[in-house]
Motif scaffolding. Structure first.
Motif, short mmCIF file in Angstrom:
data_model
loop_
_atom_site.label_atom_id
_atom_site.label_comp_id
_atom_site.label_asym_id
_atom_site.label_seq_id
_atom_site.Cartn_x
_atom_site.Cartn_y
_atom_site.Cartn_z
N MET A 1 0.72 -0.96 -0.08
CA MET A 1 -0.02 0.26 0.11
C MET A 1 0.68 1.54 -0.26
SD MET A 1 -2.96 0.69 0.69
CE MET A 1 -4.19 2.27 1.12
N ASN A 2 1.81 1.29 0.94
CA ASN A 2 2.79 2.27 1.34
C ASN A 2 3.94 2.56 -0.61
OD1 ASN A 2 4.21 4.25 1.72
ND2 ASN A 2 5.58 3.17 3.80
N THR A 3 4.10 1.88 -1.17
CA THR A 3 4.78 1.20 -2.30
C THR A 3 3.76 1.88 -2.97
OG1 THR A 3 6.03 -0.16 -2.30
CG2 THR A 3 6.35 0.84 -3.90
N PHE A 5 1.61 4.15 -3.00
CA PHE A 5 1.81 5.88 -2.56
C PHE A 5 2.23 6.70 -3.03
CE2 PHE A 5 1.54 9.33 0.77
CZ PHE A 5 0.23 9.16 0.38
N ASN A 6 3.77 5.96 -2.51
CA ASN A 6 4.41 7.03 -3.48
C ASN A 6 4.76 6.87 -4.92
OD1 ASN A 6 5.23 6.91 -0.62
ND2 ASN A 6 6.66 5.13 -0.44
N LEU A 73 -4.48 10.04 -4.98
CA LEU A 73 -4.31 10.33 -3.62
C LEU A 73 -4.96 10.81 -2.44
CD1 LEU A 73 -0.92 12.14 -4.77
CD2 LEU A 73 -0.62 10.37 -4.03
N PHE A 76 -6.53 7.11 -1.03
CA PHE A 76 -5.44 6.55 -0.50
C PHE A 76 -5.18 7.50 1.14
CE2 PHE A 76 -3.94 4.43 -4.53
CZ PHE A 76 -4.95 2.96 -3.91
N GLY A 77 -5.65 8.65 0.39
CA GLY A 77 -5.38 8.79 1.70
C GLY A 77 -6.20 9.47 2.71
N ASP A 79 -9.73 7.98 5.97
CA ASP A 79 -9.39 6.69 6.42
C ASP A 79 -10.86 7.04 6.31
OD1 ASP A 79 -8.31 5.63 8.36
OD2 ASP A 79 -9.22 6.50 10.29
#
Length: 152
Positions: A1-3, A5-6, A73, A76-77, A79
């Motif tokens: 998930m973090n990858t 997002f980046n 973004l 994904f940002g 909540d």
């Protein structure tokens, strides 16, 4: 998930820089007048229509990529929890009047210093009387006003 997002952040930054570059490279509205007097636009790399058609389409594609990455973004940002919370104030520590216990403690008796003079206790308030009670009527004035005098 973090990858992911980046990766979306990198795509957004590259598309933003591409939009800036394409907008700066495009000709203004006044450049068409110079091309009408034989500036040699027909022999350019992009054909007789010039670079305006290619540049404007490229800018539109870069803007669509930028818009899509911004939406991704934002998705994904956020909540995405099903519960409703009170926000930041729900996690704040309780202070002030709400933190005071409901049953107050009895005040401690202060030691009496005989050298300090004390004030006399105030007289108790008179009891209320009803209108039927003759003692409840106000006292009569000491000197009645003369009948000939008219108040101004």
């Amino acid at each position: 998930m973090n990858t992911l997002f980046n990766l979306i952040v990198v795509v957004q930054v590259i598309s933003a820089l591409l939009i800036i570059g394409l907008v700066l490279l495009q000709h203004g509205k006044g450049a068409d007048m110079g091309a009408a007097f034989g500036s040699g636009a027909s022999g350019s790399l992009f054909g007789a229509s010039g670079s305006s058609n290619f540049m404007s389409k490229s800018t539109g594609v870069a803007a669509a990529i930028f818009f899509a990455s911004t939406l991704a973004l934002a998705y994904f940002g956020t909540d995405r929890q099903a519960t409703v919370s009170g926000g930041v104030m729900e996690r704040a520590p309780v202070t002030g009047p709400a933190a005071i216990p409901t049953t107050p403690a009895a005040p401690a008796a202060a030691p009496v210093d005989p050298s300090v003079p004390t004030a006399a206790a105030p007289a108790p308030a008179p009891a209320l009387r009803s209108a039927a009670d003759p003692a409840a009527s106000p006292p009569a004035p000491a000197v009645p006003a003369p009948a000939t005098q008219v108040p101004k």
